[in-house]
Design an enzyme around this catalytic site. Structure first.
Site, PDB file in Angstrom:
ATOM      1  N   GLY A 145      44.397  -4.302  10.935  1.00 62.96           N
ATOM      2  CA  GLY A 145      45.146  -4.114   9.310  1.00 62.96           C
ATOM      3  C   GLY A 145      46.479  -5.622   9.129  1.00 62.96           C
TER       4      GLY A 145
ATOM      5  N   ARG B   4      53.118 -23.267  18.510  1.00 56.83           N
ATOM      6  CA  ARG B   4      54.555 -24.475  19.174  1.00 56.83           C
ATOM      7  C   ARG B   4      54.527 -24.234  20.113  1.00 56.83           C
ATOM      8  NH1 ARG B   4      58.315 -25.038  13.425  1.00 56.83           N
ATOM      9  NH2 ARG B   4      55.742 -26.387  12.878  1.00 56.83           N
TER      10      ARG B   4
ATOM     11  N   ARG C  17      38.686  -5.820  10.955  1.00 59.76           N
ATOM     12  CA  ARG C  17      37.733  -4.914  10.842  1.00 59.76           C
ATOM     13  C   ARG C  17      36.302  -5.537  11.854  1.00 59.76           C
ATOM     14  NH1 ARG C  17      42.295  -2.023  11.281  1.00 59.76           N
ATOM     15  NH2 ARG C  17      43.927  -1.332   9.181  1.00 59.76           N
TER      16      ARG C  17
ATOM     17  N   ASP D 253      46.714  -1.566  18.411  1.00 54.65           N
ATOM     18  CA  ASP D 253      45.562  -0.742  18.650  1.00 54.65           C
ATOM     19  C   ASP D 253      44.088  -1.014  19.994  1.00 54.65           C
ATOM     20  OD1 ASP D 253      45.899   2.102  21.115  1.00 54.65           O
ATOM     21  OD2 ASP D 253      44.712   2.595  20.632  1.00 54.65           O
TER      22      ASP D 253
ATOM     23  N   THR E 134      52.163  -3.902  13.767  1.00 57.30           N
ATOM     24  CA  THR E 134      50.720  -2.955  13.276  1.00 57.30           C
ATOM     25  C   THR E 134      52.034  -1.838  12.163  1.00 57.30           C
ATOM     26  OG1 THR E 134      50.237  -1.192  12.516  1.00 57.30           O
ATOM     27  CG2 THR E 134      50.934  -1.325  15.021  1.00 57.30           C
ATOM     28  N   ILE E 135      52.184  -2.272  11.038  1.00 56.26           N
ATOM     29  CA  ILE E 135      53.299  -1.263  10.532  1.00 56.26           C
ATOM     30  C   ILE E 135      53.380  -0.005  10.620  1.00 56.26           C
ATOM     31  CG2 ILE E 135      53.399  -2.738   8.148  1.00 56.26           C
ATOM     32  CD1 ILE E 135      51.877  -0.478   6.663  1.00 56.26           C
ATOM     33  N   ASP E 136      52.238   0.263  11.435  1.00 61.31           N
ATOM     34  CA  ASP E 136      53.053   1.733  11.529  1.00 61.31           C
ATOM     35  C   ASP E 136      53.685   2.630  12.316  1.00 61.31           C
ATOM     36  OD1 ASP E 136      50.963   2.870   9.952  1.00 61.31           O
ATOM     37  OD2 ASP E 136      49.565   2.486  10.931  1.00 61.31           O
TER      38      ASP E 136
ATOM     39  N   ASP F 124      52.803   2.370  16.316  1.00 64.69           N
ATOM     40  CA  ASP F 124      52.317   3.425  17.094  1.00 64.69           C
ATOM     41  C   ASP F 124      52.160   2.842  18.264  1.00 64.69           C
ATOM     42  OD1 ASP F 124      50.192   2.235  15.692  1.00 64.69           O
ATOM     43  OD2 ASP F 124      48.465   3.355  15.332  1.00 64.69           O
TER      44      ASP F 124
ATOM     45  N   ARG G 244      48.622   6.586   9.607  1.00 65.62           N
ATOM     46  CA  ARG G 244      47.509   7.322   9.911  1.00 65.62           C
ATOM     47  C   ARG G 244      47.781   8.810  11.049  1.00 65.62           C
ATOM     48  NH1 ARG G 244      42.380   3.946   9.308  1.00 65.62           N
ATOM     49  NH2 ARG G 244      43.461   2.910  11.005  1.00 65.62           N
TER      50      ARG G 244
ATOM     51  N   HIS H 195      67.514  17.341  -7.609  1.00 65.67           N
ATOM     52  CA  HIS H 195      65.903  16.527  -7.445  1.00 65.67           C
ATOM     53  C   HIS H 195      65.766  16.530  -6.020  1.00 65.67           C
ATOM     54  CE1 HIS H 195      69.072  13.901  -7.454  1.00 65.67           C
ATOM     55  NE2 HIS H 195      68.162  13.041  -6.183  1.00 65.67           N
TER      56      HIS H 195
HETATM   57  O1  F6P Z   1      47.558  -0.470   9.474  1.00 65.38           O
HETATM   58  C1  F6P Z   1      47.702   0.288   9.865  1.00 65.38           C
HETATM   59  C2  F6P Z   1      47.772   0.870   8.120  1.00 65.38           C
HETATM   60  O2  F6P Z   1      48.431   0.994   7.837  1.00 65.38           O
HETATM   61  C3  F6P Z   1      47.852   2.757   8.485  1.00 65.38           C
HETATM   62  O3  F6P Z   1      48.761   2.684   8.386  1.00 65.38           O
HETATM   63  C4  F6P Z   1      46.565   2.883   7.358  1.00 65.38           C
HETATM   64  O4  F6P Z   1      45.616   4.137   7.276  1.00 65.38           O
HETATM   65  C5  F6P Z   1      45.271   2.180   7.244  1.00 65.38           C
HETATM   66  O5  F6P Z   1      45.848   0.723   7.822  1.00 65.38           O
HETATM   67  C6  F6P Z   1      44.516   1.177   6.335  1.00 65.38           C
HETATM   68  O6  F6P Z   1      43.986  -0.237   6.706  1.00 65.38           O
HETATM   69  P1  F6P Z   1      42.962  -0.411   5.164  1.00 65.38           P
HETATM   70  O7  F6P Z   1      43.381   0.181   4.335  1.00 65.38           O
HETATM   71  O8  F6P Z   1      43.093  -2.029   6.038  1.00 65.38           O
HETATM   72  O9  F6P Z   1      41.683   0.646   6.187  1.00 65.38           O
END
Ligand code: F6P
Length: 319
Positions: free
Chosen positions: A11, A25, A72, A103, A125-127, A129, A171, A215
């Site tokens: 991702g 660079r 991927r 990972d 990765t934004i996660d 993790d 995830r 709220h």
């Molecule tokens: O990059 C990690 C992530 O953002 C997860 O949090 C998410 O479940 C997944 O990628 C979704 O990725 P894609 O839609 O590219 O399969």
């Protein structure tokens, strides 16, 4: 060592471009040649490889996504796929590789290192993790994107006296939910790392209502369940009006924050240094503002330690 290859895989994450720029660079600065491998491991298998010059990475530090594109690749998980990749590396005379990704991407880096091609993994990765680093490239930007959305949704939640359930990415990891929930003042945060109790959540909402609270914001990491499923479950315990908002892939894009650009620059440069020192099979990371490196085997498949302290704090502050 003369030629370093770079690829981005898995991702995409904001800051990947800044990391590519740093690798290119730093390599050229040290008299090495840099080669961009396009479309991750599938581009490696197909020989989608081009030499990158200083100018090739100009004007990208502030851009989200990845100029090398990402994919991927199932085929690279097989020995045959890896062999095809190695043949391409040999064809281009590439001696070592920097893999920017998560990972799953590091699995490929490990396989290549074992087969004689030193690789360094740069965590992006934004996660957030990946173990061996306190922060991954892209997390800070994603966190701020989510916060921006929470702040906007809060306006509507308060105007209409509604409870909003916001689904964020993650995830297997709850860092985006935890950090955005804490910083966004969410009443409830659901993460894969911690069990939740629906009765307790309903009870808290109910006592909030009794105190005149009109709220609420609930953050659900996608790894727990979807926001829609959560809304349905919640309905069984408490009769309140809810709305669901799924933030989705907007969390992956956008201009990287200053933090992510600096992190990417430092990690990318360190990856090149390690290869110049003759080291492979390692990942780079940041701990207490120091750039560190770890054996890739100690990082792979090891979930990063979840901050239970922060989770507990979020519970305290959301009473
Ligand atoms: O990059 C990690 C992530 O953002 C997860 O949090 C998410 O479940 C997944 O990628 C979704 O990725 P894609 O839609 O590219 O399969």
């Amino acid at each position: 060592m003369k030629k370093i290859g770079i690829l981005t895989s898995g991702g995409d994450a904001p800051g990947m471009n800044a990391a590519i720029r740093a690798v290119v660079r730093k390599s050229i600065y040290n008299g090495l040649e840099a080669y961009g491998i396009y479309q991750g491991y599938s581009g490696l298998i197909n020989g989608n490889i081009k030499q990158l010059e200083l100018g090739s990475v100009g004007d990208i530090i502030h851009r989200g996504g990845t100029m090398l594109r990402s994919a991927r690749c199932e085929e690279f998980k097989t020995k045959e796929g890896q062999q095809k990749g190695i043949e391409q590396l040999k064809k281009f005379g590439i001696d070592a590789l920097v893999v920017i990704g998560g990972d799953g991407s590091f699995m490929g880096a490990k396989a290549l290192t074992e087969q004689g091609f030193p690789c360094i993994g740069v965590p992006a990765t934004i996660d957030n993790d990946i173990s061996g680093t306190q922060f991954t490239i892209g997390f800070d930007t994603a966190l701020n994107t989510v916060l921006n959305a929470i702040d906007r949704i809060r306006d509507t939640a308060s105007s209409h006296e509604r409870t909003f359930i916001i689904e964020v990415m993650g995830r297997d990891a709850g860092d985006i939910a935890l950090w955005s929930g804490l910083a966004g003042g969410a009443e409830t945060i659901l993460v894969p790392e911690e069990k939740y109790d629906m009765e307790n959540i309903a009870e808290r909402l109910h006592s909030g209502q009794k105190r005149g609270k009109k709220h609420s914001i609930i953050i659900v990491a996608e790894g727990v369940m979807s926001a829609t499923e959560f809304a349905e479950e919640l309905k069984k315990s408490i009769n309140i009006e809810t709305r669901v908002s799924v933030l989705g892939h907007i969390q992956r894009g956008g201009t990287p924050t200053g933090f992510d650009r600096v992190l990417a620059s430092r990690l990318g440069a360190r990856a090149v240094e390690l290869l110049m020192e003759g080291k492979g099979g390692r990942t780079v990371g940041i701990e207490k503002d120091q750039i560190v490196d770890n054996d890739i085997l100690s990082v792979l498949g090891q979930p990063r330690k979840f901050s239970s302290d922060m989770y507990d704090l979020s519970q305290v502050l959301s009473i």
